[in-house]
Design an enzyme around this catalytic site. Structure first.
Site, PDB file in Angstrom:
ATOM      1  N   ARG A   1       0.980  -1.122   0.054  1.00  0.00           N
ATOM      2  CA  ARG A   1       0.016   0.051  -0.012  1.00  0.00           C
ATOM      3  C   ARG A   1       0.601   1.365  -0.016  1.00  0.00           C
ATOM      4  O   ARG A   1       1.667   1.217   0.473  1.00  0.00           O
ATOM      5  CB  ARG A   1      -0.973   0.164   1.257  1.00  0.00           C
TER       6      ARG A   1
ATOM      7  N   ASP B   1      -0.794   3.541   4.850  1.00  0.00           N
ATOM      8  CA  ASP B   1      -1.615   2.813   5.729  1.00  0.00           C
ATOM      9  C   ASP B   1      -1.656   3.550   6.972  1.00  0.00           C
ATOM     10  O   ASP B   1      -0.496   3.717   7.794  1.00  0.00           O
ATOM     11  CB  ASP B   1      -0.970   1.389   6.130  1.00  0.00           C
TER      12      ASP B   1
ATOM     13  N   ASP C   1      -3.458   3.516  10.929  1.00  0.00           N
ATOM     14  CA  ASP C   1      -4.343   2.766  11.859  1.00  0.00           C
ATOM     15  C   ASP C   1      -4.198   3.460  13.160  1.00  0.00           C
ATOM     16  O   ASP C   1      -3.360   4.065  13.675  1.00  0.00           O
ATOM     17  CB  ASP C   1      -3.687   1.420  12.083  1.00  0.00           C
TER      18      ASP C   1
END
Length: 270
Positions: free
Chosen positions: A210, A213, A215
């Site tokens: 990716r 990312d 989170d």
């Protein structure tokens, strides 16, 4: 926490669902509890270590005068955020807005809403293993910093790590950031996903490559289990590439249900 109390500030403004409310205006009554640490002001007798409640009253009066919304819920939400942004010493605010002249056609003293809003501490993990990885992370940090309801407190160093999850792919560059935010967890998630989208993130393979990312690791000491979001992130105890930046940022931060510090979790992972 200490608080400053402001009771029944009367303001004439033009908020309401009906056109005549916006055109003619009506009386609103504001009450506030401003939560902050007053100990230094008490010791030093220095107003700069507190919040001038006269200025807050003038600020709220001017805001109510210069904005027009339909719902007092909206007025409360926007005004609370503006107060918190304008006065950094305030940690949270309990704001009540009442309408004594509410056009309901029945005898009542007033209608109103009360909301409590404040700053929250959150930790966000960042990762990239496509293209200019470090630039994707720097751009994400800049995007977080630019959001009016997010303050970046500190970011961990960028580290290079091996892929996690069994998918063959390039190494990652990872980091984490501590932020102070007025957003709810889901609103913060929305912001994070927009930043991922702007980085051309595609969700094609679980744990696959990716561009970016993001989170949400922790949000205060909240434990949230929902279809869209789990906080704390359930993979934290298994991921050195998360725990290493967290140890750098907040080694003594305690996991809300494992009841172990980031340092302890990192040592247990080995």
């Amino acid at each position: 926490m200490d608080k400053i109390i402001i009771e029944e500030l009367e303001v004439f403004a033009r908020h309401g669902v009906f056109p005549e409310e916006n055109r003619l205006g009506q009386k609103f009554v504001l009450s506030m509890e401003l939560y902050l640490d007053l100990s230094k002001a008490g010791r030093t007798d220095d107003l700069t270590q507190s919040v001038n409640y006269g200025e807050v009253c003038a600020f709220c009066t001017e805001w109510m005068h210069h904005h027009t919304v339909q719902l007092i819920e909206t007025a409360a939400e926007q005004l609370a955020q503006c107060v918190l942004l304008a006065y950094p010493l305030i940690d949270s605010i309990l704001l009540t807005i009442r309408k004594p002249w509410a056009p309901v056609g029945l005898p009542l003293k007033s209608v109103g809403v009360s909301i409590r809003r404040g700053w929250h501490r959150a930790f966000i993990a960042l990762g990239s293993n496509m293209g200019d990885k470090a630039k994707y992370l720097r751009d994400a940090l800049d995007a977080l910093e630019r959001h009016e309801a997010i303050q970046v407190c500190k970011a961990a160093d960028f580290i290079t790590t091996k892929p996690y999850g069994g998918v063959e792919q390039d190494d990652f560059v990872n980091s984490a950031v501590e932020v102070r935010t007025l957003l709810t967890p889901l609103a913060l998630l929305d912001v994070m996903q927009r930043i991922e989208h702007d980085a051309k993130r595609e969700r094609l393979i679980h744990w696959g490559p990716r561009t970016l990312d993001l989170d949400l690791l922790f949000y205060d000491d909240l434990v949230l289990d929902s279809e869209r979001l789990n906080v704390p992130h359930p993979e934290i105890p298994k991921r050195a590439f998360v725990l290493d930046p967290m140890v750098q940022l907040a080694p003594h931060f305690v996991h809300p249900y494992l009841h172990k510090t980031m340092q302890q979790l990192r040592e247990e992972l080995g």
